[in-house]
Design an enzyme around this catalytic site. Structure first.
Site, PDB file in Angstrom:
ATOM      1  N   SER A   1     -62.680 -32.817  33.786  1.00  0.00           N
ATOM      2  CA  SER A   1     -61.951 -31.358  34.248  1.00  0.00           C
ATOM      3  C   SER A   1     -62.299 -31.218  35.762  1.00  0.00           C
ATOM      4  CB  SER A   1     -62.376 -30.432  32.960  1.00  0.00           C
ATOM      5  OG  SER A   1     -61.749 -29.262  33.103  1.00  0.00           O
TER       6      SER A   1
ATOM      7  N   ASP B   1     -53.127 -31.760  26.574  1.00  0.00           N
ATOM      8  CA  ASP B   1     -54.451 -30.933  26.969  1.00  0.00           C
ATOM      9  C   ASP B   1     -53.770 -29.563  27.335  1.00  0.00           C
ATOM     10  OD1 ASP B   1     -56.274 -29.796  28.681  1.00  0.00           O
ATOM     11  OD2 ASP B   1     -56.832 -31.735  29.415  1.00  0.00           O
TER      12      ASP B   1
ATOM     13  N   HIS C   1     -58.139 -31.539  25.569  1.00  0.00           N
ATOM     14  CA  HIS C   1     -58.856 -31.648  26.596  1.00  0.00           C
ATOM     15  C   HIS C   1     -60.203 -32.180  26.285  1.00  0.00           C
ATOM     16  CE1 HIS C   1     -59.853 -30.053  30.537  1.00  0.00           C
ATOM     17  NE2 HIS C   1     -60.978 -29.570  30.080  1.00  0.00           N
TER      18      HIS C   1
END
Length: 141
Positions: free
Chosen positions: A31, A89, A116
């Protein structure tokens, strides 16, 4: 952000970790960490000696939209990367991860049906191992 803060401190922290705890062959970023790792890759590809890594795995990554960070993406980034993209995601859209991958020279893209997270099912494990195998010393080296 128009005027993002903290990038130099973050880069210094990565450089210090590599120096103090290394050597490391590559980076793994998730991320926001993948966004930072991509910037490290750009610096490494330009010869920055603070980041002696040979590859990166970027999970749910994205390119920073901050104008001050545009220089990281002006040239294709010539460091081997595996980009892990979650089709569902909801935090980092798959399109943003694919866009980041396009900033690299010959990126490997692994798409998974999830969201995610770092996928760890058998197909993804195989893809990780296949990618990492490229960097294993050959017998006799």
């Amino acid at each position: 952000a128009a005027a993002p803060a903290g990038l130099e401190e973050s880069l210094s922290a990565v450089a210090a970790a590599l120096k103090e705890h290394g050597p490391f062959d590559g980076l793994l970023g998730f991320s926001q960490g993948a966004a930072l790792a991509a910037m490290v890759c750009a610096l490494r590809a330009r010869g920055d000696p603070r980041f002696p890594v040979a590859f990166a795995i970027l999970v749910a990554g994205f390119a920073s939209r901050a104008p001050a960070h545009g220089h990281f993406y002006r040239e294709p980034i010539g460091l081997p990367t595996l980009h892990v993209v979650g089709e569902t995601d909801a935090v980092i859209a798959a399109s943003l991860s694919r866009e980041l991958a396009q900033r690299f020279v010959e990126p490997v893209v692994l798409t998974h049906p999830g969201g995610h997270f770092v996928p760890a099912a058998a197909p993804q494990k195989k893809a990780y191992l296949d990618f990492l195998d490229r960097f294993r010393p050959k017998q006799g080296q």
